[in-house]
Design a protein around this motif. Structure first.
Motif, short mmCIF file in Angstrom:
data_model
loop_
_atom_site.label_atom_id
_atom_site.label_comp_id
_atom_site.label_asym_id
_atom_site.label_seq_id
_atom_site.Cartn_x
_atom_site.Cartn_y
_atom_site.Cartn_z
N THR A 292 33.65 4.71 14.46
CA THR A 292 32.56 3.85 14.89
C THR A 292 32.22 4.20 16.33
O THR A 292 32.87 5.04 16.96
N TYR A 293 31.23 3.51 16.87
CA TYR A 293 30.88 3.74 18.27
C TYR A 293 32.06 3.40 19.17
O TYR A 293 32.37 4.12 20.13
N GLU A 294 32.77 2.32 18.83
CA GLU A 294 33.89 1.86 19.65
C GLU A 294 35.10 2.78 19.53
O GLU A 294 35.88 2.91 20.48
N THR A 295 35.28 3.43 18.38
CA THR A 295 36.45 4.29 18.18
C THR A 295 36.11 5.77 18.32
O THR A 295 36.90 6.63 17.97
N TRP A 296 34.90 6.06 18.82
CA TRP A 296 34.44 7.45 18.92
C TRP A 296 35.43 8.31 19.69
O TRP A 296 35.92 7.94 20.76
N TYR B 246 31.34 4.62 5.48
CA TYR B 246 30.78 3.37 5.94
C TYR B 246 30.40 2.37 4.84
O TYR B 246 30.05 1.22 5.14
N GLN C 91 28.02 -0.48 5.24
CA GLN C 91 27.79 -0.67 6.68
C GLN C 91 26.99 0.49 7.28
O GLN C 91 27.16 0.86 8.44
N HIS D 254 27.61 -0.20 11.10
CA HIS D 254 28.37 0.77 11.89
C HIS D 254 27.60 2.08 12.11
O HIS D 254 27.89 2.81 13.07
N ALA D 255 26.65 2.39 11.22
CA ALA D 255 26.00 3.70 11.31
C ALA D 255 24.59 3.64 10.72
O ALA D 255 24.28 2.76 9.91
N LYS E 288 27.09 10.29 18.43
CA LYS E 288 27.32 9.01 19.10
C LYS E 288 25.99 8.58 19.71
O LYS E 288 25.48 9.21 20.64
N ILE F 114 25.94 2.95 18.28
CA ILE F 114 26.20 3.09 16.86
C ILE F 114 26.38 4.58 16.54
O ILE F 114 26.13 5.44 17.40
#
Length: 236
Positions: free
Chosen positions: A6-10, A36, A39, A139-140, A161, A167
């Protein structure tokens, strides 16, 4: 257990690995929907690339969610095409997303024909903000960007990213050419916007799109009288 990208776990190394492993457009789409699930959303402009992606997506996820940013100033041919696509792919979840302000409300607040006075603000109100709201819940998202569309898109990867919307942006067609797109449409006898036959390679709002003679620049007819090249949805 594998961490969802995800954007946060990139992670740059993980993203590079994924991009190197994804060999073609179908692998990209299969990976995206496996990763995903529900999502992920495809934001479709219903241009030529959109016809290709809708057909490809329907082969992988017949219930996929597809959104169209309905600015209220699209060509009638675009709205007619959307109805054809809904009939051809009845299980796809195709949604028309409206801006917060109607055209009348926008005119009252910002003046008539904002697209002429301040096209960037008009795009923000009628496209960027509505998309941002839709993407905030997933998420995407999938985009039909191709590297040969413009200089600003030459470095697009399969998996990106997206710092504009915070996202992941998935772009399966980055290696396709304009000829590839039309070969697929013709071989598979897909419906497409009739304006493409009238020298409109890229079709946006009727207020900001004109036919072009330079077929080498697929974006030449967009905001032709200004320095504007993008509506603001893509940083790349």
């Amino acid at each position: 257990m594998k961490t969802l990208l995800t954007y946060e776990t990139w992670d740059n190394n993980e993203a590079l690995k994924i991009n190197n492993e994804l060999k073609d457009f179908m692998n990209v789409l299969k990976w995206a929907y496996q990763e995903y699930q529900d999502q992920i959303v495809y934001a479709c402009s219903f241009g030529a690339e959109g016809m290709v992606l809708i057909d490809l997506i329907s082969k992988i996820n017949k219930n996929a969610r597809i959104i169209f940013l309905d600015t209220d100033v699209h060509f009638k041919e675009t709205y007619e095409l959307i109805e054809k696509i809904k009939n051809k792919y009845p299980t796809l979840k195709i949604e028309l997303i409206k801006p917060r302000l109607s055209l009348a409300e926008q005119a009252e607040q910002f003046g008539e024909k904002l697209w002429e006075v301040n096209p960037n603000l008009c795009c923000k109100l009628r496209k960027v903000d509505p998309l941002s709201l839709q993407l905030s819940g997933v998420h995407a998202w999938i985009s039909g960007l191709r590297r040969d569309q413009s200089d600003t898109r030459r470095n697009v990867q399969y998996i990106n990213k997206d710092d504009k919307f915070n996202i992941i942006k998935v772009c399966p067609l980055i290696h396709w050419t304009w000829d590839d797109v039309w070969s697929y449409i013709r071989i598979n006898q897909l419906p497409y916007n009739e304006l493409h036959d009238q020298n409109y390679p890229s079709i946006g709002c009727k207020t900001c799109t004109i036919p072009v003679e330079d077929e080498l620049d697929s974006r030449a007819g967009r905001w032709a009288s200004t320095n504007k090249k993008e509506c603001g949805l893509h940083q790349a």
